[in-house]
Design an enzyme around this catalytic site. Structure first.
Site: not given
Length: 310
Positions: A66, A96, A135, A164
């Site tokens: 990643q 993040c 992500k 997420h």
């Protein structure tokens, strides 16, 4: 059980090479391991980060590096370096929540239409031979920040998008937004992987029933607090506490042995091995958990671990 894929999430400071090798060898049940993000530092990628990202598993399970970036130039440096080193699949960190990264426009801070348009163009024209995935979170401070980005992401031939469904400002607390996850699921042309608050076998099963579709999952803290989770799901068997602790003993021995071999000195080894226990307090009890974290020498640490796993 269904045939959904289970991915091990990238967790900085936890899921390094030693953890991944030990987990795959002792537990398994995971279809791919994603590495903690690598970034550009002083114009290049640190060799130790590259070594951690480009690592083959004896079992043949994919390890997917990643990357985290805040500009097109950082993205190109990272992609070129990884591809030159042999990577065939690269995961884009667009989620993040760590404030220093977000502040510099990385992670969730990279959810900017102008930047994502640049990255999309570069992937399509420069890296059409490689596989990419992403992500992301819903945004930094608003759960609507993904909306102007999604149409751009839909133009990129991504293997999948892991969502997420929290905003970065929430970190890892508060409810995941199930309704917006469903809306995201219906709005993208990509395969979607669910990430967030998966702590038990029933949680993995619940994802499909809640969203009326067999959604693949990525598990992070759930695998740290219950390393057997994916295997339990695959085998349709929830382990009793004694069995979990017995196998956890072997898991720890494998990781500890690796650190004892490659590191030097009590403090260096303790600094690497103690984080393994950060999410295991419920498994071993507060007293044992506290004793492990208070240990200042390897001898005291080994004694505390023996008591915790007895």
């Amino acid at each position: 059980m269904d045939d959904k894929l289970i991915y091990a999430a990238p967790l900085q400071g936890y899921t390094d090479v030693a953890w991944r090798l030990a987990h795959a060898g002792i537990y398994g049940g995971v279809d791919a391991y994603f590495t903690p993000f690598i970034r550009v530092e002083k114009g290049s990628v640190r060799q130790r980060d590259l070594n951690n990202a480009i690592q083959n598993m004896p079992s043949g399970i994919p390890v997917i590096p990643q990357i985290i970036f805040g500009s097109r130039d950082e993205f190109i440096i990272l992609a070129d370096t990884l591809i030159d080193a042999g990577a065939t699949h690269i995961n884009l960190n667009l989620g993040c929540p760590f404030p220093p990264q977000v502040k510099h426009g990385r992670g969730a801070g990279a959810l900017r239409a102008a930047l994502i348009e640049e990255i999309a163009s570069i992937i399509i024209t420069r890296y059409s031979f490689a596989v990419f995935s992403a992500k992301l979170r819903l945004g930094i401070n608003s759960s609507d920040e993904w909306r102007p980005i999604l149409n751009i992401l839909n133009t990129i031939p991504l293997d999948h998008i892991t969502l997420h469904p929290r905003i970065a400002a929430q970190q890892y607390v508060g409810e995941c937004n199930s309704e917006i996850f469903d809306e995201f699921l219906a709005s993208t042309s990509h395969r979607v992987v669910y990430n967030g608050d998966i702590r038990s076998v029933s949680d993995i099963a619940r994802i499909g029933s809640v969203h009326n579709i067999s959604v693949d999952v990525m598990v992070g803290r759930g695998l740290l607090s219950r390393p057997s989770l994916a295997l339990e799901y695959r085998s349709n068997e929830e382990w009793c506490h004694d069995k979990r602790v017995s196998v956890l003993r072997r898991f720890h021995e494998e990781i500890y042995s690796t650190y004892m071999t490659v590191l030097c000195g009590d403090q260096q080894i303790l600094q690497k091995i103690k984080p393994m226990w950060d999410w295991l307090e419920d498994e071993i009890g507060h007293k044992a958990w506290k004793a492990i974290h208070k240990a200042t020498t390897l001898r005291k640490y080994e004694s505390a671990v023996a008591d915790a796993l007895s």
